[in-house]
Design an enzyme around this catalytic site. Structure first.
Site, mmCIF file in Angstrom:
data_model
loop_
_atom_site.group_PDB
_atom_site.id
_atom_site.type_symbol
_atom_site.label_atom_id
_atom_site.label_comp_id
_atom_site.label_asym_id
_atom_site.label_seq_id
_atom_site.Cartn_x
_atom_site.Cartn_y
_atom_site.Cartn_z
ATOM 1 N N LYS A 56 61.283 46.566 36.073
ATOM 2 C CA LYS A 56 61.013 47.635 36.964
ATOM 3 C C LYS A 56 62.156 47.801 38.015
ATOM 4 O O LYS A 56 62.709 48.739 38.306
ATOM 5 C CB LYS A 56 59.550 47.850 37.302
ATOM 6 N N GLN A 100 51.250 45.259 40.848
ATOM 7 C CA GLN A 100 51.446 44.894 39.417
ATOM 8 C C GLN A 100 50.041 44.330 38.932
ATOM 9 O O GLN A 100 49.643 43.006 39.472
ATOM 10 C CB GLN A 100 52.567 43.804 39.211
ATOM 11 N N ASP A 123 52.022 54.642 40.380
ATOM 12 C CA ASP A 123 51.292 54.196 39.167
ATOM 13 C C ASP A 123 50.198 55.636 38.892
ATOM 14 O O ASP A 123 49.915 55.408 37.823
ATOM 15 C CB ASP A 123 50.728 52.936 39.227
#
Ligand code: NAD
Length: 291
Positions: A56, A100, A123
């Site tokens: 990422k 994460q 997200d």
């Protein structure tokens, strides 16, 4: 055996989206006076998570998004992480925040996700953004299902009135996936671990999405001829010769002889997920700055 199915090339589309994002960033940065910023928070040393985070951050660098990520030791407390999220919520350089997953067991992931400012929720997992999805209002969308939708759109796969079957009902993939297909006017069925006679259900699918995490769960006999099969699963398996590799949830080789379109693993939904994360960050960046 001849391969008939066409490949839905997520890697190529992700590269195209990243190129477009890089151009958007270059054009808007002069007006805004700073690049977009994304903070990826990682706790502990899960090797798969570390690889995803690195991926990422590399993608951010490529398109011109500044990374404000931090890596915390496994023992970090809930309070410490909440304080960091609060600080990032206030930080004007940061447009997106991502925790994460999975987190070490002593941490409550849900309550951490809830602390992220909804407009920085890169997200798309905050209840406010999930609520916006349910209501079909604009907002930050969950990256993996948004990546699936982007890929289907790129290949002009018709969804209106079609039978779509989503296998998997997680809050990360299956549920938002089903809602996005519904938003596109598909007739949606969700199958899961308690579903009886999965095969009969998947055989009805014009669009079949596998998001389970079981290699080879979806076999060719479960697929309707001419269907579009999207494989979200990412599973690491070890071959007889001891080599490990990534596979999805579908029997790719056999299904390639039945389906009209199929996504590969790797190179399908994985890169699209990263592209959607960058897109969400840029969306927040432009919106915050009134563009
Ligand atoms: P999860 O474990 O949270 O959910 C799995 C779902 O599968 C559950 O809803 C469960 O009901 C269902 N299921 C389990 N066994 C089943 C069975 N025998 N038949 C039918 N359904 C069954 O997993 P997740 O987070 O939704 O991820 C699913 C897969 O997608 C994993 O392989 C994960 O690694 C992968 N994934 C990929 C990406 C990507 O970027 N491509 C992103 C997220 C997740």
């Amino acid at each position: 055996m001849e391969t008939k199915a066409k490949i839905l090339d997520g890697k190529a589309l992700a590269a195209k989206i990243q190129q477009e994002l890089a151009e958007t960033i270059t054009a808007s940065q002069a007006k805004i006076g700073r690049p977009p910023g994304l903070a990826v928070l990682m706790v502990g040393d899960n090797p798969a998570s570390a690889a995803y985070v690195k991926n990422k951050e590399k993608a951010c660098e490529k398109v011109g998004i500044a990374s404000y990520g931090r890596h915390f030791p496994t023992q970090t407390s809930q309070n410490e992480l909440e304080a960091v999220i609060e600080e990032l919520n206030q930080d004007e350089k940061v447009d997106g925040i991502l925790v994460q997953l999975p987190l070490p067991e002593h941490l409550d992931a849900i309550s951490l996700l809830h602390k992220i400012a909804p407009d920085k929720d890169a997200d798309g997992l905050h209840p406010v953004n999930l609520g916006r999805l349910v209501r079909e209002e604009p907002g930050l969308r969950s990256c993996t299902p948004a990546g699936v939708m982007g890929l289907l759109e790129e290949y002009k796969i018709p969804l209106m009135g079609k039978q779509a079957v989503v296998v998997g009902r997680s809050i990360l993939v299956g549920k938002p996936m089903a809602l996005m297909l519904l938003e596109a006017n598909a007739t949606v069925t969700i199958a899961h671990s308690r579903t009886q006679d999965l095969k009969t259900i998947t055989q009805s699918a014009d669009i079949l999405i596998a998001a389970v995490g079981i290699p080879g769960l979806i076999t060719a006999s479960m697929v309707k001829p001419g269907a579009v099969v999207v494989d979200v699963g990412i599973n690491r398996v070890t071959d007889n010769n001891g080599k490990s590799r990534l596979v999805g949830d579908i029997d790719f080789a056999a299904i390639s002889n039945v389906a009209e379109y199929v996504t590969p693993v790797p190179g399908g939904i994985g890169p699209m997920t990263v592209a959607m994360l960058l897109q969400n960050t840029v969306f927040s960046y432009l919106r915050t700055n009134g563009i």
